[in-house]
Enzyme design. Sequence first.
Site, PDB file in Angstrom:
ATOM      1  N   ILE A  79      -7.798   1.664   8.153  1.00 33.24           N
ATOM      2  CA  ILE A  79      -6.585   2.502   8.117  1.00 33.24           C
ATOM      3  C   ILE A  79      -5.909   2.625   6.756  1.00 33.24           C
ATOM      4  O   ILE A  79      -4.875   3.273   6.646  1.00 33.24           O
ATOM      5  CB  ILE A  79      -5.569   2.040   9.184  1.00 33.24           C
ATOM      6  CG1 ILE A  79      -5.048   0.629   8.888  1.00 33.24           C
ATOM      7  CG2 ILE A  79      -6.179   2.102  10.564  1.00 33.24           C
ATOM      8  CD1 ILE A  79      -3.868   0.237   9.782  1.00 33.24           C
ATOM      9  N   GLU A 108       9.457  -6.976  -3.865  1.00 34.60           N
ATOM     10  CA  GLU A 108       8.175  -7.488  -3.358  1.00 34.60           C
ATOM     11  C   GLU A 108       8.201  -9.020  -3.316  1.00 34.60           C
ATOM     12  O   GLU A 108       8.530  -9.673  -4.303  1.00 34.60           O
ATOM     13  CB  GLU A 108       7.010  -6.996  -4.244  1.00 34.60           C
ATOM     14  CG  GLU A 108       5.673  -7.659  -3.981  1.00 34.60           C
ATOM     15  CD  GLU A 108       5.205  -7.624  -2.523  1.00 34.60           C
ATOM     16  OE1 GLU A 108       5.318  -6.577  -1.871  1.00 34.60           O
ATOM     17  OE2 GLU A 108       4.732  -8.678  -2.031  1.00 34.60           O
ATOM     18  N   ALA A 109       7.811  -9.560  -2.172  1.00 27.53           N
ATOM     19  CA  ALA A 109       7.835 -11.012  -2.000  1.00 27.53           C
ATOM     20  C   ALA A 109       6.731 -11.709  -2.793  1.00 27.53           C
ATOM     21  O   ALA A 109       6.902 -12.844  -3.262  1.00 27.53           O
ATOM     22  CB  ALA A 109       7.694 -11.347  -0.514  1.00 27.53           C
ATOM     23  N   ALA A 164       2.125   1.132   7.717  1.00 24.78           N
ATOM     24  CA  ALA A 164       1.230   1.233   8.882  1.00 24.78           C
ATOM     25  C   ALA A 164       1.995   1.156  10.205  1.00 24.78           C
ATOM     26  O   ALA A 164       1.501   1.617  11.236  1.00 24.78           O
ATOM     27  CB  ALA A 164       0.173   0.134   8.810  1.00 24.78           C
ATOM     28  N   ASN A 172      -7.797  -6.372   1.180  1.00 24.55           N
ATOM     29  CA  ASN A 172      -8.612  -5.761   2.222  1.00 24.55           C
ATOM     30  C   ASN A 172     -10.092  -5.685   1.831  1.00 24.55           C
ATOM     31  O   ASN A 172     -10.475  -6.077   0.735  1.00 24.55           O
ATOM     32  CB  ASN A 172      -8.026  -4.423   2.692  1.00 24.55           C
ATOM     33  CG  ASN A 172      -8.208  -3.306   1.701  1.00 24.55           C
ATOM     34  OD1 ASN A 172      -9.087  -3.338   0.858  1.00 24.55           O
ATOM     35  ND2 ASN A 172      -7.348  -2.307   1.805  1.00 24.55           N
ATOM     36  N   PHE A 173     -10.901  -5.183   2.775  1.00 27.19           N
ATOM     37  CA  PHE A 173     -12.352  -5.246   2.598  1.00 27.19           C
ATOM     38  C   PHE A 173     -12.902  -3.954   1.997  1.00 27.19           C
ATOM     39  O   PHE A 173     -14.082  -3.652   2.133  1.00 27.19           O
ATOM     40  CB  PHE A 173     -13.035  -5.590   3.927  1.00 27.19           C
ATOM     41  CG  PHE A 173     -12.793  -7.033   4.358  1.00 27.19           C
ATOM     42  CD1 PHE A 173     -12.058  -7.905   3.568  1.00 27.19           C
ATOM     43  CD2 PHE A 173     -13.308  -7.531   5.550  1.00 27.19           C
ATOM     44  CE1 PHE A 173     -11.827  -9.220   3.946  1.00 27.19           C
ATOM     45  CE2 PHE A 173     -13.091  -8.848   5.943  1.00 27.19           C
ATOM     46  CZ  PHE A 173     -12.349  -9.694   5.138  1.00 27.19           C
ATOM     47  N   HIS A 180      -6.077  -4.234  11.320  1.00 31.85           N
ATOM     48  CA  HIS A 180      -5.567  -2.862  11.313  1.00 31.85           C
ATOM     49  C   HIS A 180      -4.345  -2.736  12.218  1.00 31.85           C
ATOM     50  O   HIS A 180      -4.203  -1.766  12.958  1.00 31.85           O
ATOM     51  CB  HIS A 180      -6.658  -1.887  11.788  1.00 31.85           C
ATOM     52  CG  HIS A 180      -7.867  -1.855  10.922  1.00 31.85           C
ATOM     53  ND1 HIS A 180      -9.078  -1.336  11.321  1.00 31.85           N
ATOM     54  CD2 HIS A 180      -8.048  -2.277   9.646  1.00 31.85           C
ATOM     55  CE1 HIS A 180      -9.961  -1.443  10.335  1.00 31.85           C
ATOM     56  NE2 HIS A 180      -9.364  -2.019   9.317  1.00 31.85           N
ATOM     57  N   THR A 239       0.826  -1.206   0.000  1.00 33.59           N
ATOM     58  CA  THR A 239       0.000   0.000   0.000  1.00 33.59           C
ATOM     59  C   THR A 239       0.868   1.267   0.000  1.00 33.59           C
ATOM     60  O   THR A 239       0.767   2.097  -0.906  1.00 33.59           O
ATOM     61  CB  THR A 239      -0.914  -0.022   1.249  1.00 33.59           C
ATOM     62  OG1 THR A 239      -1.491  -1.335   1.352  1.00 33.59           O
ATOM     63  CG2 THR A 239      -2.018   1.013   1.162  1.00 33.59           C
ATOM     64  N   ALA A 240       1.736   1.395   0.999  1.00 32.93           N
ATOM     65  CA  ALA A 240       2.576   2.595   1.064  1.00 32.93           C
ATOM     66  C   ALA A 240       3.722   2.511   0.060  1.00 32.93           C
ATOM     67  O   ALA A 240       4.054   3.487  -0.611  1.00 32.93           O
ATOM     68  CB  ALA A 240       3.128   2.770   2.477  1.00 32.93           C
TER      69      ALA A 240
HETATM   70  C1  LIG Z   1      -7.871  -8.872   5.260  1.00 36.40           C
HETATM   71  C2  LIG Z   1      -7.687  -7.406   5.460  1.00 36.40           C
HETATM   72  C3  LIG Z   1      -8.789  -6.565   5.400  1.00 36.40           C
HETATM   73  C4  LIG Z   1      -8.628  -5.183   5.592  1.00 36.40           C
HETATM   74  N1  LIG Z   1      -9.694  -4.360   5.376  1.00 36.40           N
HETATM   75  C5  LIG Z   1      -9.494  -3.019   5.332  1.00 36.40           C
HETATM   76  C6  LIG Z   1     -10.516  -2.155   4.865  1.00 36.40           C
HETATM   77  O1  LIG Z   1     -11.587  -2.589   4.455  1.00 36.40           O
HETATM   78  N2  LIG Z   1     -10.266  -0.829   4.859  1.00 36.40           N
HETATM   79  C7  LIG Z   1      -9.074  -0.309   5.289  1.00 36.40           C
HETATM   80  O2  LIG Z   1      -8.926   0.909   5.314  1.00 36.40           O
HETATM   81  N3  LIG Z   1      -8.078  -1.122   5.715  1.00 36.40           N
HETATM   82  C8  LIG Z   1      -8.241  -2.455   5.698  1.00 36.40           C
HETATM   83  N4  LIG Z   1      -7.218  -3.290   6.034  1.00 36.40           N
HETATM   84  C9  LIG Z   1      -5.949  -2.701   6.492  1.00 36.40           C
HETATM   85  C10 LIG Z   1      -5.107  -2.100   5.372  1.00 36.40           C
HETATM   86  O3  LIG Z   1      -5.335  -2.750   4.147  1.00 36.40           O
HETATM   87  C11 LIG Z   1      -3.634  -2.214   5.777  1.00 36.40           C
HETATM   88  O4  LIG Z   1      -3.445  -1.617   7.031  1.00 36.40           O
HETATM   89  C12 LIG Z   1      -2.708  -1.525   4.802  1.00 36.40           C
HETATM   90  O5  LIG Z   1      -2.969  -1.972   3.495  1.00 36.40           O
HETATM   91  C13 LIG Z   1      -1.266  -1.809   5.193  1.00 36.40           C
HETATM   92  O6  LIG Z   1      -0.397  -1.193   4.290  1.00 36.40           O
HETATM   93  P1  LIG Z   1       1.181  -1.344   4.461  1.00 36.40           P
HETATM   94  O7  LIG Z   1       1.801  -0.571   3.366  1.00 36.40           O
HETATM   95  O8  LIG Z   1       1.544  -1.034   5.850  1.00 36.40           O
HETATM   96  O9  LIG Z   1       1.462  -2.907   4.289  1.00 36.40           O
HETATM   97  P2  LIG Z   1       1.106  -3.867   3.081  1.00 36.40           P
HETATM   98  O10 LIG Z   1       0.131  -3.250   2.160  1.00 36.40           O
HETATM   99  O11 LIG Z   1       0.737  -5.175   3.679  1.00 36.40           O
HETATM  100  O12 LIG Z   1       2.468  -3.963   2.285  1.00 36.40           O
HETATM  101  C14 LIG Z   1       3.606  -4.644   2.733  1.00 36.40           C
HETATM  102  C15 LIG Z   1       4.233  -5.319   1.523  1.00 36.40           C
HETATM  103  O13 LIG Z   1       5.537  -5.753   1.855  1.00 36.40           O
HETATM  104  C16 LIG Z   1       5.740  -7.035   1.331  1.00 36.40           C
HETATM  105  N5  LIG Z   1       6.783  -7.660   2.136  1.00 36.40           N
HETATM  106  C17 LIG Z   1       6.747  -7.942   3.454  1.00 36.40           C
HETATM  107  N6  LIG Z   1       7.912  -8.488   3.840  1.00 36.40           N
HETATM  108  C18 LIG Z   1       8.688  -8.555   2.740  1.00 36.40           C
HETATM  109  C19 LIG Z   1      10.000  -9.019   2.522  1.00 36.40           C
HETATM  110  N7  LIG Z   1      10.737  -9.533   3.503  1.00 36.40           N
HETATM  111  N8  LIG Z   1      10.503  -8.954   1.266  1.00 36.40           N
HETATM  112  C20 LIG Z   1       9.766  -8.433   0.245  1.00 36.40           C
HETATM  113  N9  LIG Z   1       8.517  -7.981   0.415  1.00 36.40           N
HETATM  114  C21 LIG Z   1       7.986  -8.028   1.657  1.00 36.40           C
HETATM  115  C22 LIG Z   1       4.386  -7.701   1.441  1.00 36.40           C
HETATM  116  O14 LIG Z   1       4.270  -8.826   0.617  1.00 36.40           O
HETATM  117  C23 LIG Z   1       3.461  -6.553   1.071  1.00 36.40           C
HETATM  118  O15 LIG Z   1       3.235  -6.495  -0.312  1.00 36.40           O
HETATM  119  C24 LIG Z   1      -7.336  -4.658   5.872  1.00 36.40           C
HETATM  120  C25 LIG Z   1      -6.233  -5.505   5.931  1.00 36.40           C
HETATM  121  C26 LIG Z   1      -6.386  -6.873   5.705  1.00 36.40           C
HETATM  122  C27 LIG Z   1      -5.166  -7.769   5.749  1.00 36.40           C
END
Ligand SMILES: Cc1cc2nc3c(=O)[nH]c(=O)nc-3n(C[C@H](O)[C@H](O)[C@H](O)COP(=O)(O)OP(=O)(O)OC[C@H]3O[C@@H](n4cnc5c(N)ncnc54)[C@H](O)[C@@H]3O)c2cc1C
Length: 614
Positions: free
Chosen positions: A592, A52-53, A581, A110-111, A548, A31-32
């Site tokens: 979030i 990306e994994a 996050a 996500n949802f 979240h 996401t970020a």
């Molecule tokens: C099932 C579910 C439902 C949700 N529903 C909602 C919703 O409806 N509305 C809402 O606002 N939020 C929702 N959320 C929360 C929201 O989607 C997340 O908080 C947000 O997307 C997190 O973003 P991020 O960038 O922190 O992490 P992520 O988007 O998870 O990104 C992290 C990335 O890093 C990669 N990665 C991790 N470790 C490694 C590594 N060692 N090497 C290479 N790549 C790696 C992962 O594969 C992933 O692609 C939901 C989350 C989930 C899981």
Amino acid sequence: MTIPQPTPHTSTGVQAADFKEFDYVIVGGGTAGLAIAARLSEDPAISVGVIEAGLWRPKDPKINYPAFIGQSLMDPDYDWCLETVPQSHSNGRKYAWPRGKVLGGSSALNFLVWQRGYKGEFDDLEKLGNQGWNWDDFSQFSRKSSTLHQPSTQLQKDNFATPDPLAHGTSGPVQTSYSLWYTEAQLPWFKAMKELGLNNAVDGLDGNNSGVWASPATVDAKNHVRSYAASAYYSPNAHRENLKVITGALASKIELGSDRDANGELKATGVSFDVEGQSYTVKARKEVILSAGTIKSPQILELSGIGSSDVLSKLGIDVKVESPGVGENLQEHLYCASSFKLKPGFTTWDKMRQSDFAKAAMEQYHGEGEDRGIIASAFSGFAYVPLSQYMTKEEIQGVKDKVNQVDWSKYSKGIQETIKLQLDRLEDESCPFMEYIFAPGFFATASPPKDGAEYFSILSALMQPFSRGTIHAQSTNPKDDPLIDPKYFSVDADLDVLAKGVNYCDKIVSSPSLKEIVVERQDPNPEVYKEEKDFREYVKDQSVSEYHHLGTCSMMPKDKDGVVNERLKVYGVANLRVADASIIPFQISSHIQAAVYAIGEKAAHMILEDARRA
Ligand SMILES: Cc1cc2nc3c(=O)[nH]c(=O)nc-3n(C[C@H](O)[C@H](O)[C@H](O)COP(=O)(O)OP(=O)(O)OC[C@H]3O[C@@H](n4cnc5c(N)ncnc54)[C@H](O)[C@@H]3O)c2cc1C
């Protein structure tokens, strides 16, 4: 229902041997991470590499079709399939923690709910010592990340889709829209909440989210599919020569040089990663940005020698930067579902279990016209309430007393401050402590739905948990998952707040507008769960993660044991940032993802600003 088959695995075509050196290396194409990558690579003179994994799955119905939410959870083709350690305050239960392992990260799983929270919560970021982080700043970056497709039908407006155009983005990559399909039971639910004294918040995304309102979703109204980080930020820019995303690549650690600069800080030189059992290292000329999410970002820091010496020494990892806050301050929203059987004559998502209905729904979805029916629909009915909605003054005082009885001196100065800020929120009638989601179908977890019956569910979610947990590496092998211990309900007040909130659903359903359409509560089973103490047990046994998770690389001043500063720079390393996050130091009363996209947008803005100043 037969699900159309996903397209075969798709890679971005980037080979490890060609992924050698960039100005900026981003760990995690989620996401970020993808938001940052897209913004930085707008300048063709800047090169960006993303590790990306997971894989890229651009045409996959399990990701794209709105009503298929949940179908990719705990499937290793999409999900890291994580779980917590047994939770002693939840009768020893382990909780499932799905997390996106696919290009787009958790935004692909996500949802779809698109919300922002209460403005006072964002202003608290600045009160904690993070200069420049407040509601005005956040909402500006949130608008930059998104575009709202305005509601056009009377049915949408009748179902409370009445946004203030000024609160929303008009040209950002993430596409948001309101459902065009509603069960007939949603409007009575809205009315019931109003009968209980709740206001209709005209647009819950303008920083005032208390009350009842319809939420938009991350569904692209042009093609009726999920809009997420990969489709919004990567696909339109995949042709850029200066942007390379390698998929199926597991980052193992951040490479740190051995020299310290005049400030005593180390320099990140690159990132080691693994593709099909082969190890590689990519060099970063300017910066490394860690965007691997709340669970993996702290683990990668620890494997790189950045963390608490207590944790690292047990694993035999050399401490390069002592940072006691890494992996601490974990917080999560928990929810509990109550499901109610409807009188005959309603259409809900439950109908999708009937093959004829599902077939017709699929035909409508693949047809033409603006309304693609139930498969294009998403959650849209929400209510956010302060504790006074369902707790007496004495009970709220009981919550405060229980929180104050905890020996917070064992926690960092920063965590203690976040707890104080949360206690202050108890005094703020505009700050929600409980979220009620109207779910147009059966969502309870204790028993299965009955054949042919239609339900609606109320998901009660704890917005301001006081319990704090941890995520730490448990071995030096990057393939091993870290140990996830959210310590749910370790502060008993959290259990009180959630259990009473679930119990309050009976009051909601007894309101005149709902009373006449509901047959019975199926779960919590009314024969078993009658009194307050029963609801506490129901919550222990049936609560579910709202996914979240945040806080494990908290943005706070260094003397409060923050991991990153307000520029998202990791203390002790001159050119390493965390942006995902994990940097959010306390919960907000919202789903979030919008906050995380805004963090990505702001991180890119700050990186470019700092580069210009250098
Ligand atoms: C099932 C579910 C439902 C949700 N529903 C909602 C919703 O409806 N509305 C809402 O606002 N939020 C929702 N959320 C929360 C929201 O989607 C997340 O908080 C947000 O997307 C997190 O973003 P991020 O960038 O922190 O992490 P992520 O988007 O998870 O990104 C992290 C990335 O890093 C990669 N990665 C991790 N470790 C490694 C590594 N060692 N090497 C290479 N790549 C790696 C992962 O594969 C992933 O692609 C939901 C989350 C989930 C899981």
